[in-house]
Structures are given as structure tokens and as C-alpha cells.
Design an enzyme around this catalytic site. Structure first.
Site, PDB file in Angstrom:
ATOM      1  N   ASP A 141      -4.615  -7.787   3.146  1.00 57.76           N
ATOM      2  CA  ASP A 141      -4.766  -6.310   3.455  1.00 57.76           C
ATOM      3  C   ASP A 141      -3.615  -6.484   4.952  1.00 57.76           C
ATOM      4  O   ASP A 141      -4.004  -5.708   6.203  1.00 57.76           O
ATOM      5  CB  ASP A 141      -6.495  -6.378   4.195  1.00 57.76           C
ATOM      6  N   LYS A 144       2.530  -4.373   3.570  1.00 51.52           N
ATOM      7  CA  LYS A 144       2.402  -4.143   2.227  1.00 51.52           C
ATOM      8  C   LYS A 144       3.583  -5.232   1.484  1.00 51.52           C
ATOM      9  O   LYS A 144       3.387  -6.134   0.341  1.00 51.52           O
ATOM     10  CB  LYS A 144       2.280  -2.994   1.910  1.00 51.52           C
ATOM     11  N   ASP A 169      -5.384  -5.159  -1.413  1.00 54.08           N
ATOM     12  CA  ASP A 169      -5.870  -3.902  -0.881  1.00 54.08           C
ATOM     13  C   ASP A 169      -4.959  -2.863  -1.104  1.00 54.08           C
ATOM     14  O   ASP A 169      -3.553  -3.616  -0.845  1.00 54.08           O
ATOM     15  CB  ASP A 169      -6.494  -3.808   0.687  1.00 54.08           C
ATOM     16  N   ASN A 170      -4.535  -1.474  -1.579  1.00 53.60           N
ATOM     17  CA  ASN A 170      -3.703  -0.353  -1.237  1.00 53.60           C
ATOM     18  C   ASN A 170      -2.641  -0.473  -1.961  1.00 53.60           C
ATOM     19  O   ASN A 170      -1.559  -0.350  -1.597  1.00 53.60           O
ATOM     20  CB  ASN A 170      -3.594  -0.282   0.186  1.00 53.60           C
ATOM     21  N   GLU A 199      -8.798   4.380   2.064  1.00 53.49           N
ATOM     22  CA  GLU A 199     -10.413   4.788   2.918  1.00 53.49           C
ATOM     23  C   GLU A 199     -10.030   6.580   3.856  1.00 53.49           C
ATOM     24  O   GLU A 199      -9.208   7.040   4.991  1.00 53.49           O
ATOM     25  CB  GLU A 199     -10.417   4.279   4.370  1.00 53.49           C
TER      26      GLU A 199
END
Ligand SMILES: CNc1ncnc2c1ncn2[C@@H]1O[C@H](/C=C/CNC(=O)c2cc(-c3ccc(F)cc3)cc(O)c2O)[C@@H](O)[C@H]1O
Ligand SMILES: [Mg+2]
Length: 214
Positions: A141, A144, A169-170, A199
Site C-alpha cells: 500500500d 504504486k 491495494d489500489n 476508500e
């Protein structure tokens, strides 16, 4: 000194959450992010997917890349069995200072080792300096564009055991295209996408769960 969003988030935890109660810390942060200021925590919707992956895996040794304010650190640590541990890496000292206080307010500090520094330098030190054999679980996380290089580093350092789970994540927003392309095409991983939302918003996002096959 200047107030920052992480510091305001910490104040909201200290004001609204009960010491030693991780769930109250998690909901105080979610409330702050929904009603006061958005912040890049994994959040409650993706957080419940994270919870189910961790609960199913029961990892003995876990790694988190990018602590930020410690929200996902608390989510993971509260589910770990006694004796299990979570190493979380954060290179911004201000964020690390806030995270330490969030983690201790939740009462999970005995399961967490927050290490300040860049993942690229710290991952190669995991065996020697931190006594890690292999990781059972990794939560990605952080920046990126660092998901892929750090995954390759974990492989090269022999830090992933057969059956280890990477949860990223993401993968949609902001997106991690190189990581996704690699992990979904590699014969060394079995991957699955969990669709969710960014989120505290209605924007699509999701988590990619990948099992290392050795
Ligand atoms: C590269 N090695 C590293 N080693 C140690 N710590 C590292 C780190 N890289 C970054 N970090 C730390 O991780 C954290 C960075 C997280 C980056 N996350 C994001 O950019 C992000 C961004 C969004 C986002 C989505 C939509 C949008 F409009 C705006 C933001 C949502 C998320 O869930 C995110 O995770 C910081 O605390 C940073 O200091
Ligand atoms: Mg994130």
C-alpha cells in the site's frame, strides 16, 4: 508546530477512540475520513476484504509496505494470533510518529514492529537484521510504482514462502499497471481480483490477492 492531516487524524483517534480497543480506533479513523477529511487509508469496505484474507491465512510473519497513519496496521495486527508479528515499513518520519501513536492507542504495539526507512533498503535486511525467515503475508500500500520492484526484491531475497499471500491495494485507483501485468501473467503466482471502491468514495478500486507458488 503546523497541524497536518495525519496529526488531525491522530487527535480524532485520541478524542473518540477507547485506549486498547482496536475496533474503536478503526471506526474513529473511518468517521474522521468520511465526515472531516478524506485520507488514503484502505478504509472500511476494502478493509473488510483485508480482514477476511488475514483471518483465513492466520499469518505468523507479515509485512506491510507503507504504514502511513497505521490504519491498516491496526486492522491486520488486531487479527493476528499471539506470538505472530507484523513488520510495517514507513520512510516518512512524521507519518511514522503518528502511526506509532495510533498503533499504541489501539493496544496492538506488541504485535507490530514499525521500521522507519525505505522498503528498497530494508527488504534486503529482513533476514539478517530482523530475523525473518520468510513472510506468510504481504500487504502492499505504498507508492504504486514501487509494488513491482519490491515484489521482485522479496522474490530475490527468498522472503516469500510457498503459499505466501500478497495483497495489493489500489490496483485500479490510482492503479498499479506494471505490477498487475506482472503478477497476473507470472506462472509463479495465482491471482484474484476483489472488486471494491476507493476508500470513502463510490469510485471503483480493488485489491489483488496473489498466492506465491514457489
Ligand atoms: C518506496 N518505498 C517506501 N518505503 C517506505 N514507505 C514508503 C515507501 N513509499 C511510500 N511510502 C509511504 O507509504 C505511504 C504512501 C502511500 C501511497 N498511497 C497512495 O498514493 C494512495 C493514493 C490513493 C488515492 C486515490 C485517489 C485519489 F484521487 C488520490 C489518492 C488511495 C490510496 O489508497 C493510496 O494508497 C506514505 O506513508 C509514504 O510515506
Ligand atoms: Mg491504498
Amino acid at each position: 508546530t503546523r497541524s497536518t492531516r495525519p496529526k488531525r487524524l491522530l487527535r480524532a483517534v485520541q478524542k473518540n477512540a477507547t485506549r486498547g480497543d482496536p475496533l474503536s480506533v478503526i471506526s474513529a479513523i473511518d468517521h474522521f475520513c468520511r465526515h472531516s477529511e478524506w485520507a488514503m487509508n484502505v478504509g472500511d469496505e476494502k478493509g473488510s476484504i483485508l480482514d477476511s484474507v488475514v483471518s483465513e491465512l492466520n499469518p505468523n510473519t507479515s509485512l506491510e509496505l507503507g504504514t502511513y497513519c497505521g490504519y491498516s496496521t491496526v486492522r491486520i495486527a488486531r487479527l493476528l494470533p499471539p506470538g505472530a508479528r507484523l513488520i510495517t515499513l514507513e520512510f516518512n518520519p512524521d507519518y511514522a510518529a503518528v502511526a506509532r501513536q495510533v498503533i499504541s492507542w489501539a493496544g496492538v504495539q506488541d504485535k507490530v514492529e514499525l521500521v522507519e526507512g525505505p522498503s528498497g533498503d530494508l527488504i534486503p535486511q529482513m533476514k539478517e537484521r530482523f530475523g525473518v525467515e520468510t513472510f506468510d503475508f504481504v500487504f502492499l500500500d505504498h507508492w504504486k510504482d514501487r509494488y513491482l520492484p519490491d515484489t521482485n526484491l522479496l522474490e530475490e531475497c527468498g522472503l516469500l514462502r510457498k503459499g505466501a499471500v500478497l495483497l495489493a491495494d489500489n490496483v485500479i485507483c490510482p492503479g498499479t499497471p506494471e505490477y498487475l501485468a506482472y503478477i497476473r501473467n507470472s506462472p509463479r503466482y495465482e491471482s484474484r481480483y476483489f472488486q471494491s471502491h476507493l476508500e470513502y468514495t463510490k469510485v471503483e478500486d480493488g485489491l489483488e490477492k496473489s498466492v506465491f507458488l514457489g
